[in-house]
Structures are given as C-alpha cells and as structure tokens.
Design a protein around this motif. Structure first.
Motif, short mmCIF file in Angstrom:
data_model
loop_
_atom_site.label_atom_id
_atom_site.label_comp_id
_atom_site.label_asym_id
_atom_site.label_seq_id
_atom_site.Cartn_x
_atom_site.Cartn_y
_atom_site.Cartn_z
N ASP A 35 -39.23 -12.67 -95.36
CA ASP A 35 -40.54 -12.19 -94.91
C ASP A 35 -40.74 -10.72 -95.25
O ASP A 35 -41.86 -10.28 -95.49
CB ASP A 35 -40.67 -12.36 -93.38
CG ASP A 35 -41.00 -13.78 -93.01
OD1 ASP A 35 -41.25 -14.58 -93.94
OD2 ASP A 35 -41.01 -14.11 -91.81
N ASP B 268 -41.66 -6.79 -99.64
CA ASP B 268 -42.34 -5.54 -99.27
C ASP B 268 -41.37 -4.37 -99.39
O ASP B 268 -41.71 -3.31 -99.88
CB ASP B 268 -42.88 -5.62 -97.84
CG ASP B 268 -44.16 -6.45 -97.77
OD1 ASP B 268 -44.72 -6.75 -98.84
OD2 ASP B 268 -44.59 -6.79 -96.67
N THR C 207 -40.83 -3.74 -103.11
CA THR C 207 -42.03 -3.15 -103.73
C THR C 207 -42.16 -1.68 -103.35
O THR C 207 -42.38 -0.83 -104.22
CB THR C 207 -43.29 -3.92 -103.27
OG1 THR C 207 -43.12 -5.29 -103.56
CG2 THR C 207 -44.53 -3.40 -103.97
N VAL C 208 -42.02 -1.40 -102.06
CA VAL C 208 -42.16 -0.01 -101.61
C VAL C 208 -41.07 0.86 -102.24
O VAL C 208 -41.33 1.97 -102.70
CB VAL C 208 -42.12 0.05 -100.06
CG1 VAL C 208 -42.00 1.48 -99.58
CG2 VAL C 208 -43.36 -0.61 -99.48
N GLN D 204 -45.60 -8.08 -111.81
CA GLN D 204 -46.07 -6.97 -110.98
C GLN D 204 -45.23 -5.70 -111.21
O GLN D 204 -45.78 -4.61 -111.27
CB GLN D 204 -45.99 -7.38 -109.51
CG GLN D 204 -46.76 -6.47 -108.58
CD GLN D 204 -46.66 -6.92 -107.12
OE1 GLN D 204 -45.71 -7.59 -106.72
NE2 GLN D 204 -47.64 -6.55 -106.32
N SER E 66 -49.29 -21.74 -95.36
CA SER E 66 -49.63 -20.41 -94.83
C SER E 66 -50.50 -19.65 -95.84
O SER E 66 -50.56 -20.01 -97.01
CB SER E 66 -48.36 -19.61 -94.53
OG SER E 66 -47.74 -19.22 -95.72
N ARG E 67 -51.15 -18.61 -95.35
CA ARG E 67 -52.07 -17.85 -96.20
C ARG E 67 -51.27 -16.89 -97.07
O ARG E 67 -51.24 -15.69 -96.85
CB ARG E 67 -53.03 -17.06 -95.30
CG ARG E 67 -54.21 -16.46 -96.01
CD ARG E 67 -55.03 -15.64 -95.05
NE ARG E 67 -56.18 -15.06 -95.70
CZ ARG E 67 -56.13 -13.98 -96.46
NH1 ARG E 67 -55.00 -13.35 -96.66
NH2 ARG E 67 -57.23 -13.53 -97.04
N SER E 68 -50.58 -17.48 -98.04
CA SER E 68 -49.65 -16.69 -98.86
C SER E 68 -49.56 -17.28 -100.25
O SER E 68 -49.77 -18.49 -100.44
CB SER E 68 -48.28 -16.71 -98.19
OG SER E 68 -47.27 -16.41 -99.11
N THR F 69 -51.63 -24.68 -91.44
CA THR F 69 -52.01 -23.36 -91.99
C THR F 69 -50.98 -22.27 -91.71
O THR F 69 -51.14 -21.16 -92.20
CB THR F 69 -53.38 -22.90 -91.43
OG1 THR F 69 -53.33 -22.94 -90.01
CG2 THR F 69 -54.50 -23.80 -91.93
N SER F 70 -49.96 -22.60 -90.92
CA SER F 70 -48.90 -21.59 -90.73
C SER F 70 -47.61 -22.03 -91.39
O SER F 70 -46.57 -21.38 -91.24
CB SER F 70 -48.67 -21.35 -89.24
OG SER F 70 -48.16 -22.52 -88.65
N TYR F 71 -47.65 -23.12 -92.15
CA TYR F 71 -46.40 -23.69 -92.68
C TYR F 71 -45.84 -22.94 -93.89
O TYR F 71 -46.49 -22.80 -94.91
CB TYR F 71 -46.59 -25.17 -93.03
CG TYR F 71 -46.02 -26.07 -91.94
CD1 TYR F 71 -46.44 -25.90 -90.63
CD2 TYR F 71 -45.06 -27.02 -92.22
CE1 TYR F 71 -45.90 -26.68 -89.62
CE2 TYR F 71 -44.52 -27.81 -91.22
CZ TYR F 71 -44.95 -27.63 -89.92
OH TYR F 71 -44.40 -28.40 -88.92
N THR F 72 -44.59 -22.48 -93.73
CA THR F 72 -43.86 -21.88 -94.84
C THR F 72 -42.79 -22.87 -95.29
O THR F 72 -42.66 -23.95 -94.69
CB THR F 72 -43.16 -20.59 -94.39
OG1 THR F 72 -42.19 -20.94 -93.38
CG2 THR F 72 -44.15 -19.59 -93.80
N PHE G 289 -50.40 -12.02 -107.32
CA PHE G 289 -50.27 -12.15 -105.86
C PHE G 289 -51.64 -12.16 -105.17
O PHE G 289 -51.84 -12.88 -104.20
CB PHE G 289 -49.35 -11.07 -105.30
CG PHE G 289 -47.95 -11.26 -105.76
CD1 PHE G 289 -47.16 -12.26 -105.22
CD2 PHE G 289 -47.42 -10.50 -106.80
CE1 PHE G 289 -45.87 -12.50 -105.67
CE2 PHE G 289 -46.14 -10.73 -107.26
CZ PHE G 289 -45.36 -11.72 -106.70
N ASP G 290 -52.55 -11.36 -105.69
CA ASP G 290 -53.91 -11.36 -105.15
C ASP G 290 -54.55 -12.74 -105.40
O ASP G 290 -55.11 -13.37 -104.50
CB ASP G 290 -54.73 -10.26 -105.82
CG ASP G 290 -56.09 -10.06 -105.16
OD1 ASP G 290 -56.39 -10.80 -104.22
OD2 ASP G 290 -56.84 -9.17 -105.61
N THR H 196 -52.80 -15.54 -103.28
CA THR H 196 -53.05 -15.40 -101.84
C THR H 196 -54.48 -15.85 -101.54
O THR H 196 -54.73 -16.58 -100.57
CB THR H 196 -52.83 -13.94 -101.39
OG1 THR H 196 -51.51 -13.55 -101.72
CG2 THR H 196 -53.02 -13.80 -99.88
#
Lengths: 293, 473
Positions: free
Chosen positions: B96, B100, B103-104, B125, B237-239, B295-298, B438-439, B442
């Motif tokens: 999760d 990030d 990337t950071v 990316q 999930s929204r990913s 909608t929350s399924y990973t 990714f945009d 998503t």
C-alpha cells in the motif's frame, strides 16, 4: 541605555520570527512552484504563471471534488456538533456514570483516524462485517455500505463522526462545567422547565464553546484525507474524491507536482476564508454569551 | 521613541530579507537542480576480468516490497554476502505504501536506495525523468557481468517488458533496459474444485461461459453447502491495480486496445463500441457473480476469499491463488485448480502480466556493487533456490521452469504447470507504454466502478476517453 537592554526586545522576537519563517518558507516555496509546470516529466519547467490555477478551476473534476468536500465537511461538522453537545448534556447530568463514560468516550480520539477507518472498513464489509451481522435479525444484513456513491459518502462521514464526536463532547462538557450556577438557580426558583432553561440559558452561554468545536471540526473536515482514503480510496467512481485526495493523486501518484500543489493552495484559501468567517462569528457569540451571564 | 520604533522596523525588515534568502536562492537554482547527467555509463568504468569480489566491503541499500518473493530473497542474502563480500541493508514496506515511498524517494533526487523493486509500468513513470539506470551497458560489459548470468535464459517477453525507448506509444523491447525481471505473475482463472464438482461445472472456455458460471455459483453454491460463496473474485478498488489483472487480460483476449497509436500520437480507445460492450459485460458479471463490497476489493481480498471458500473462482495473478493453494495455507488448500481462463472470440489467450523487477537508482554512488547484487538476485543459482525451497514461483528463467525439481514441487497443484505452459508465451504487457499510465488506469477503474453502480457505460467511457485524450495526446 546600555546595549544589552536595547537588544532584549529584538532577542525576544527571534523565536517567533524563526517559527514564522519555518511556516512561511515551505508555504512560499509551494506557492512559487505553482507558477511553473513542474512535474516528473518536466524537471526543468517553464514559467506558466497562473495557468495551473485556471486549469484547476476549469476542470469538472475540481468542482466535483469541491462539492464532495463541502458536503463532507458540513455533514460531519453538523452531526458531530449535535451529537457531541447531546452527549455532553447527558454526561453533565449524571456525575457518577458521567465520569466513567467520559473515560470511555475519549477512546476513539486515541486511535489514529486511518486505523479507525480500516477497522470500520472491516466492520462494514457486507458479508463478514459485524455491522451487517448485527443488522441481519432485522432483515438488513445485505447493505453494501461503501458500494454506492451516497453510501460511501455517508459511511465516511459516519467514521468521522465516530472518531471526532468525543472531541466536541469534551469541549462542550468543559464549557458546561464552567458555566456560572446562579442563573440556573434563579431559573429553578422561578419554576422554569428544562427545555426553557436549555434554550434561554444553557445554549446561549455554551455557544462560544460549541463554536470553537465547530471551527476546529469544520476546518479539519475540509482537509480530510486519511479516513476517506483508507475507507474508499475516493470511490466508487469519483464520489468521495475530496480536494486533498485529488491533490495527493496529482502530486504524488501522477507526479504532476505543480498542479497538485495548486489544488492544496486552493484548499488552503477556502479553509482560511471559512476560518476567518467563523472566528469573526465567534467574537459576536462570545459577546452575546457574556450578556446572558 | 520614534527612533526606537524605526530601528525595530529596520530590524524586522532585515529579518524578513534573511528569511527570504533561501526562498530566493531556491527560485534561482530551481526544482531539484544539480543534474549532473552524462552520456557515458558507469558500466564503462568496469574493466578487466569479471570478479564477484570486486566490490568487497561495500554496502548496498535496497528498498523492497513485502512479498513472498522478497522473503525468499532475504532468506538467501547470506549467500550473496559470502559470494561477494558485499553487505545488503534493506527496508521492507507493505505494498500500500511501497510505491509512494519509492516515488517520493526517487523524485527527491537523493540516492537513499541503490536498488529497488518495481513493476514494468513503473519504468514508464520513472524512466523519462532519468531516475533509472540503463542496465543495457552493464549487461553488455563482460568485465561487469559473469558469463553464467546467461541473458538468453530469461523468457524473452519478460526481458523486453522492462525495455523501452522512453517515447509514449513506442513498443516495448526497444531502447534502454531499465530493470531486470526477477519474479512475475500471469493472470489466469483459479477455481474451487469442490464447488465445481458439486454443481457439475467445468472451467469456462469463453467469456459468456465465465459470466454464466459466476452467476450460477452465486445463486446455487450457498444452497449446496457453500455458505456465503459467490462466483468470481476480481479486483474492484479505485486503483490502477484493478485494471491490469483479470480485466485487462480478458479485454486483450477480446482484441481490445487501451490506446491507438498513430504517428506517435495516442488516442484513447476504451470507448470503442466493442470496448463499451465488453466493459458493460464485465461490470455485469461482477454484479451478478462478484463479491459484495467489490469497489474496495484488492488482490488481497480476492486471494483470501478464494482461500476462505468465499469465492468459487479467482481471475487474477496465478500467485494470488498459489499462496492459498499450498498445503495448510487456507481452508481451500488442496481444492484449488488452475485454468488459463476464457479464450477470446478468435481463440486468443493473450494475457497481461505483472513483473516484479529489480532496478538501479541512476544516482547511486555504488553502481558496480549494485550491479553485482542485481546479477546475483536475477541469476540462476539464487532464483532456483528461491523457486524450489521458497515460494518464488513463476520463474523468469526457462531453465528453472524446466527444472525437474521445480516441476515436482508444483505438480501437486492441479493444472498449474499446464496453465503456466499454455499462457507463458502469450503473456506480455497488454497496455500501451506511456507516462500517464497511472492516471489513465486509476480513472479507468473509477469509470468501471461507476458502470458497476448503474451508470451508462457508453457515456462514462466517452467521458474517460475525452479526459485522457488531453493528457496523453
């Protein structure tokens, strides 16, 4: 005057000056970055002046996020205030049970909101979650809590309410305990009922405390990220993509840094204006409360 | 008094000017600065005969994602240190937060980590900003690379997936090698043999059959002794992660494209009439036979539902089913079988892949030692041990896939080897390489959720395509 006493006033403001710079420097840098088209694919960007802001305001996605953010903030702040004040009134009446419940009430505030959201995500899971399990005897065991746009928004607000209602209740309780007793004694002698006393005495005197809680909760709710991201990730669709989530996605996930920061600057302006209005209102309320006392 | 106030104002003005100095200097240097890129590769500095001990005493820092493949790597690190004298320090983050964090870290311009795990999509990316070392020169330098590393042993589609020219829309397999395949996953259907037997079902050979079976299981399984079981577990999930496994595999098998490329210009194609029909059908399948709270399924929920006998089928990475199928791993272990999944209308078994790859930070100060680590981690010796004694399955090397010890290990899982061998050559990245991946994915996942929620598929996908056209065109 010697040089030491003359220097003293300047030395005294140094900590405040450093603190101010520590706040203003990153803010100013962020503001400066929004004037460029800085992204991972453009590490040496061009100056675009206000183009990022004009793009933000012309995006349908921004207005959708702004609307969701306002709905969330107003919904959470209103419910938390009503519930928080109600709980405070109940606790104020019963001293023994109240003291025990006070300790329990504070528990949600000790949990990080993101953890609370994850716990609630499990509890709201339709097939194995405890919420539907408890509702099953009433024929309501199949609710898809976060699968519809309205359900997802309401569930997110409900988690916020669960976490932060104690905060409002504790502030309101502190306010209730600090109220002078003589106006209430006079009202009792005059035979005033509970509702009359509450409407004419308790509420007007309590308002300043309640409004402080409202200011905190409204501003915090406008900036919400953790609860919604952990619960719905902004979905289904774009139904819970609040401005902070949009900013995070743009700046971190999609690496359009300037554009993402523009979202946060717009959000900052909204929160700042809302806070100014509410604080101004707080002054008026405080003056009125003093008159009642 | 006036003079005093005047002095104070001067002091404050001076203080403000001092505070502004770093801001102004930041304006001057601008946005990370210090970009000392050169055209030559550090690989050219390595000369002489190859030596595993060349960087003895060095410490390499690795950023890793929490994964069974990572566990296998960590368990074997001692052998790397013994072989090279190089110490490996590592941080492990859950998935999760992992990307990030990476990337950071990369975008900050620091070199906190020399090597890291990444997927092929991340090359799109991280590659264009120059954050990834091109490993091609290292691979070609015989002073830097051991002969036993054997580049030809990799499945060619896997090596090509991490190779790109950094131009949007350009096919993979050309340009720099920005990562090395280390572990991968192919997307297939895994199913519960008990419920299939009880309901008299056979694995679906077409998408229509799959939808039908998913609905049948959801309707009939609870009454047949499988309490609470639904038909098919797929991510929701929204990913971006929702799009790439089962959905993209079936989408590609139907001959559909995410973008069309003409003259280097990308045009979104997820709103073509065929794509609209497919997307509507996919959302319908989930509605009829998918999990509650989809909608929350990973991948984690999908995988654990198969293991907990909550899902009759799983259309996702073969590893997601494997980790539930191994003995003692879940209530369904021993009752999970594998199948390549439905074919497209023309018999296509085109499959989308996920590759856990290993990459090197272009700003690393320890590139030579890092390359030795990458060579060892993707080499035959370590990968064979990981596949046979740990759970590093789906080998990236042909020699390990053909190894009798590996086959013996996997044989007890019904259909695993046959499925792997059927789809391996048809598994590749089915997306069009481009920086806004990714945009795009998503937003695509969000669109899929809206269609699942009852919105009109055509208007939602038209909106998506219109939005993406400005970003990728």
């Amino acid at each position: 005057m010697g040089w030491r006493p003359a220097l003293r006033p300047y030395l005294l403001i140094v900590p405040a000056l450093l603190l101010t710079c520590g706040i203003l420097y990153p803010f100013g840098l962020g503001l400066y970055y929004t004037l460029f088209d800085f992204s991972a694919s453009k590490p040496q960007p061009d100056l675009v002046r206000l183009e990022n802001y004009t793009t933000v305001f012309t995006q349908e996605a921004f207005w959708n996020s702004a609307w969701v953010t306002v709905l969330y903030a107003v919904g959470a702040a209103v419910v938390e205030t009503v519930l928080g004040v109600s709980v405070a009134l109940l606790l104020h009446r019963s001293s023994v049970i109240g003291r025990v419940l006070e300790k329990i009430l504070i528990l949600p505030l000790m949990i990080a909101p993101v953890i609370a959201a994850i716990i609630w995500k499990l509890m709201l899971q339709p097939s194995v979650g405890v919420v539907n399990h408890l509702l099953r005897p009433f024929g309501l065991g199949g609710v898809q809590w976060t699968d519809t746009p309205t359900g997802a928004l309401l569930s997110s607000i409900a988690v916020d309410v669960w976490v932060y209602t104690p905060f409002v209740a504790i502030l309101a309780l502190a306010g209730l305990r600090s109220l002078p007793t003589s106006p209430f004694e006079a009202a009792a002698v005059d035979g005033a009922g509970w509702w009359y006393t509450f409407r004419r005495l308790t509420l007007p005197m309590l308002w300043p405390y309640v409004l402080v809680a409202v200011i905190f909760r409204f501003m915090d709710s406008l900036k919400v990220f953790d609860i919604i991201y952990a619960l719905t990730e902004g979905g289904p669709g774009d139904s819970t993509v609040v401005l902070q989530i949009r900013a995070y996605l743009e700046a971190i996930r999609f690496q359009r840094y300037s554009f993402g920061i523009s979202y946060t600057i717009v959000l900052w302006a909204v929160v700042y204006l809302a806070a100014m209005v509410l604080v101004k209102h707080l002054g008026k309320i405080q003056r009125k409360a003093a008159e009642v006392k | 008094m006036d003079t005093h106030a005047h002095d104070r104002r001067r002091f404050l003005a001076l203080g403000a000017a001092l505070a502004a100095t770093p801001l102004l200097s930041a304006c001057g240097t601008g946005f990370g600065g210090g970009d000392d890129k050169s055209d030559g590769s550090a690989a050219d500095d390595v000369t002489g005969s190859f030596d595993w001990k060349r960087e003895k005493g060095t410490t390499v820092k690795a950023l890793l994602n929490k994964h069974p493949y990572t566990d296998a790597l960590i368990a074997d690190l001692k052998s790397f240190t013994e072989k090279t004298g190089i110490k490996v320090e590592y941080d492990v983050f859950p998935e999760d937060n992992y990307f990030d964090k990476l990337t950071v870290d990369l975008s900050s311009g620091r070199a906190s980590y020399d090597v890291f795990m990444l997927g092929a999509y991340m090359v799109w990316q991280y590659g264009p900003p120059g954050w990834l070392e091109d490993l091609g020169p290292w691979m070609r330098n015989s002073s830097a690379t051991a002969a036993e590393w054997d580049q030809a042993d990799f499945f060619p589609n896997l090596l090509q997936a991490d190779q790109w020219s950094l131009k949007a829309g350009a096919p993979l397999g050309q340009g720099g090698q920005y990562a090395l395949p280390w572990g991968w996953e192919t997307n297939v259907v895994a199913y519960n043999t008990e419920v299939f037997k009880k309901l008299g079902l056979r694995p679906a050979e077409t998408f229509d059959e799959l939808r039908d079976i998913a609905g049948t299981i959801k309707r009939k399984a609870p009454g047949a002794g499988f309490d609470g079981m639904y038909g098919i577990a797929v991510r929701g999930s929204r990913s971006w992660a929702t799009i790439h496994p089962g959905f993209m595999t079936m989408y590609a098998r139907n001959g559909l494209k995410d973008f069309t490329v003409e003259g280097g210009r990308l045009t979104p194609a997820m709103n073509s009439p065929e794509a609209v029909a497919f997307t509507r059908d996919w959302a319908g399948m989930v509605k009829q036979g998918g999990p509650p709270s989809w909608t929350s399924y990973t991948w984690y929920q999908c995988s654990s539902d198969l293991g907990a006998k909550k899902a009759g089928m799983l259309f996702d990475a073969d590893t997601a089913a494997y980790f539930q199928a191994v003995e003692g791993a879940s209530p369904a272990s021993g009752k999970i079988a594998f199948h390549p999944g439905p074919k497209g209308p023309d018999g296509s078994l085109a499959t989308n892949m996920w590759i856990w790859s290993l990459g090197m930070n272009a700003r690393s100060k320890r590139k030579s030692a890092s390359w030795l680590f990458l060579q060892w981690a993707t080499g035959k010796e370590h990968l064979r041990r990981s596949a046979i004694t740990h759970n590093h399955i789906d080998p990236v090397r042909r020699s390990i896939a053909d190894d009798p010890a590996y086959k013996d290990k996997m044989r007890h899982l019904p259909g695993f080897i046959e499925t792997f061998e059927t789809v391996v050559d048809q598994t590749k990245i089915q997306f069009t390489p481009q920086e806004q991946f990714f945009d795009a994915t998503t937003s695509w996942a969000a669109a899929l959720q809206e269609i699942y929620g009852g919105e009109n598929a055509k208007s939602v996908l038209n909106g998506l395509a219109g939005d993406l056209a400005d970003k990728v065109g």
